[in-house]
Design a protein around this motif. Structure first.
Motif, PDB file in Angstrom:
ATOM      1  N   UNK A 189       0.848  -1.194   0.000  1.00 52.95           N
ATOM      2  CA  UNK A 189       0.000   0.000   0.000  1.00 52.95           C
ATOM      3  C   UNK A 189       0.876   1.233   0.000  1.00 52.95           C
ATOM      4  N   UNK A 190       0.437   2.247  -0.741  1.00 54.22           N
ATOM      5  CA  UNK A 190       1.122   3.522  -0.759  1.00 54.22           C
ATOM      6  C   UNK A 190       0.069   4.612  -0.882  1.00 54.22           C
ATOM      7  N   UNK A 191       0.348   5.756  -0.264  1.00 52.50           N
ATOM      8  CA  UNK A 191      -0.541   6.911  -0.379  1.00 52.50           C
ATOM      9  C   UNK A 191       0.227   8.022  -1.070  1.00 52.50           C
ATOM     10  N   UNK A 192      -0.362   8.558  -2.136  1.00 50.26           N
ATOM     11  CA  UNK A 192       0.288   9.592  -2.937  1.00 50.26           C
ATOM     12  C   UNK A 192      -0.521  10.880  -2.910  1.00 50.26           C
ATOM     13  N   UNK A 193       0.172  11.993  -2.893  1.00 47.74           N
ATOM     14  CA  UNK A 193      -0.466  13.307  -2.997  1.00 47.74           C
ATOM     15  C   UNK A 193      -0.560  13.645  -4.481  1.00 47.74           C
ATOM     16  N   UNK A 194      -1.777  13.898  -4.942  1.00 48.50           N
ATOM     17  CA  UNK A 194      -2.006  14.182  -6.356  1.00 48.50           C
ATOM     18  C   UNK A 194      -2.631  15.565  -6.489  1.00 48.50           C
ATOM     19  N   UNK A 195      -1.977  16.422  -7.240  1.00 51.32           N
ATOM     20  CA  UNK A 195      -2.463  17.790  -7.443  1.00 51.32           C
ATOM     21  C   UNK A 195      -3.293  17.874  -8.713  1.00 51.32           C
ATOM     22  N   UNK A 196      -4.337  18.688  -8.676  1.00 57.27           N
ATOM     23  CA  UNK A 196      -5.133  18.963  -9.857  1.00 57.27           C
ATOM     24  C   UNK A 196      -6.475  18.257  -9.914  1.00 57.27           C
ATOM     25  N   UNK A 197      -6.768  17.409  -8.944  1.00 57.29           N
ATOM     26  CA  UNK A 197      -8.065  16.718  -8.938  1.00 57.29           C
ATOM     27  C   UNK A 197      -9.108  17.635  -8.301  1.00 57.29           C
ATOM     28  N   UNK A 198     -10.275  17.759  -8.978  1.00 52.18           N
ATOM     29  CA  UNK A 198     -11.276  18.677  -8.445  1.00 52.18           C
ATOM     30  C   UNK A 198     -12.720  18.175  -8.546  1.00 52.18           C
ATOM     31  N   UNK A 199     -12.924  17.022  -9.206  1.00 51.10           N
ATOM     32  CA  UNK A 199     -14.307  16.575  -9.411  1.00 51.10           C
ATOM     33  C   UNK A 199     -14.360  15.063  -9.561  1.00 51.10           C
ATOM     34  N   UNK A 200     -15.579  14.550  -9.731  1.00 48.67           N
ATOM     35  CA  UNK A 200     -15.754  13.104  -9.875  1.00 48.67           C
ATOM     36  C   UNK A 200     -15.121  12.564 -11.146  1.00 48.67           C
ATOM     37  N   UNK A 201     -15.044  13.376 -12.187  1.00 49.92           N
ATOM     38  CA  UNK A 201     -14.357  12.942 -13.406  1.00 49.92           C
ATOM     39  C   UNK A 201     -12.882  12.668 -13.094  1.00 49.92           C
ATOM     40  N   UNK A 202     -12.280  13.520 -12.279  1.00 42.39           N
ATOM     41  CA  UNK A 202     -10.883  13.338 -11.873  1.00 42.39           C
ATOM     42  C   UNK A 202     -10.728  12.024 -11.104  1.00 42.39           C
ATOM     43  N   UNK A 203     -11.639  11.766 -10.198  1.00 44.61           N
ATOM     44  CA  UNK A 203     -11.615  10.527  -9.416  1.00 44.61           C
ATOM     45  C   UNK A 203     -11.676   9.327 -10.346  1.00 44.61           C
ATOM     46  N   UNK A 204     -12.615   9.355 -11.285  1.00 42.44           N
ATOM     47  CA  UNK A 204     -12.775   8.234 -12.218  1.00 42.44           C
ATOM     48  C   UNK A 204     -11.556   8.062 -13.108  1.00 42.44           C
ATOM     49  N   UNK A 205     -10.954   9.158 -13.536  1.00 44.93           N
ATOM     50  CA  UNK A 205      -9.760   9.081 -14.386  1.00 44.93           C
ATOM     51  C   UNK A 205      -8.599   8.418 -13.662  1.00 44.93           C
ATOM     52  N   UNK A 206      -8.354   8.851 -12.432  1.00 46.15           N
ATOM     53  CA  UNK A 206      -7.236   8.314 -11.662  1.00 46.15           C
ATOM     54  C   UNK A 206      -7.488   6.850 -11.282  1.00 46.15           C
ATOM     55  N   UNK A 207      -8.661   6.561 -10.739  1.00 42.72           N
ATOM     56  CA  UNK A 207      -8.956   5.189 -10.335  1.00 42.72           C
ATOM     57  C   UNK A 207      -8.979   4.253 -11.548  1.00 42.72           C
ATOM     58  N   UNK A 208      -9.485   4.731 -12.673  1.00 44.05           N
ATOM     59  CA  UNK A 208      -9.506   3.923 -13.898  1.00 44.05           C
ATOM     60  C   UNK A 208      -8.115   3.641 -14.433  1.00 44.05           C
ATOM     61  N   UNK A 209      -7.244   4.635 -14.384  1.00 41.13           N
ATOM     62  CA  UNK A 209      -5.868   4.449 -14.851  1.00 41.13           C
ATOM     63  C   UNK A 209      -5.147   3.424 -13.992  1.00 41.13           C
ATOM     64  N   UNK A 210      -5.371   3.479 -12.697  1.00 36.18           N
ATOM     65  CA  UNK A 210      -4.738   2.518 -11.798  1.00 36.18           C
ATOM     66  C   UNK A 210      -5.261   1.107 -12.048  1.00 36.18           C
ATOM     67  N   UNK A 211      -6.554   0.986 -12.267  1.00 36.82           N
ATOM     68  CA  UNK A 211      -7.148  -0.323 -12.539  1.00 36.82           C
ATOM     69  C   UNK A 211      -6.569  -0.915 -13.822  1.00 36.82           C
ATOM     70  N   UNK A 212      -6.340  -0.073 -14.814  1.00 34.55           N
ATOM     71  CA  UNK A 212      -5.804  -0.515 -16.099  1.00 34.55           C
ATOM     72  C   UNK A 212      -4.428  -1.163 -15.951  1.00 34.55           C
ATOM     73  N   UNK A 213      -3.615  -0.655 -15.021  1.00 39.54           N
ATOM     74  CA  UNK A 213      -2.271  -1.218 -14.853  1.00 39.54           C
ATOM     75  C   UNK A 213      -2.219  -2.316 -13.792  1.00 39.54           C
ATOM     76  N   UNK A 214      -3.361  -2.641 -13.194  1.00 36.48           N
ATOM     77  CA  UNK A 214      -3.410  -3.740 -12.244  1.00 36.48           C
ATOM     78  C   UNK A 214      -3.323  -3.345 -10.780  1.00 36.48           C
TER      79      UNK A 214
END
Length: 66
Positions: A3-28
């Motif tokens: 487990x790791x926790x990262x600080x991510x700048x620039x997220x402001x809405x649910x689209x941002x949440x979906x983009x980040x979580x989707x990208x992570x899911x894509x790489x496993x």
């Protein structure tokens, strides 16, 4: 699993949440975004992924990982 926790700048809405979580899911990886704090909690298999690969996947979506 690691487990790791990262600080991510620039997220402001649910689209941002979906983009980040989707990208992570894509790489496993499994990601959970805390939009209020700008943090992403990631669980991944350290034998298959590196933290650099995780950061790159998030940055490819247009966000800055600190």
């Amino acid at each position: 699993m690691q487990n790791v926790t990262l600080k991510v700048a620039g997220m402001s809405c649910n689209h941002c949440v979906n983009s980040v979580e989707g990208a992570l899911k894509t790489i496993g990886a499994t990601g959970k975004v805390d939009l209020a704090s700008g943090m992403v909690h990631v669980e991944f298999d350290e034998n298959k992924l590196t933290q650099d690969a995780i950061k790159e996947a998030i940055e490819d979506q247009g966000y800055d990982v600190n």
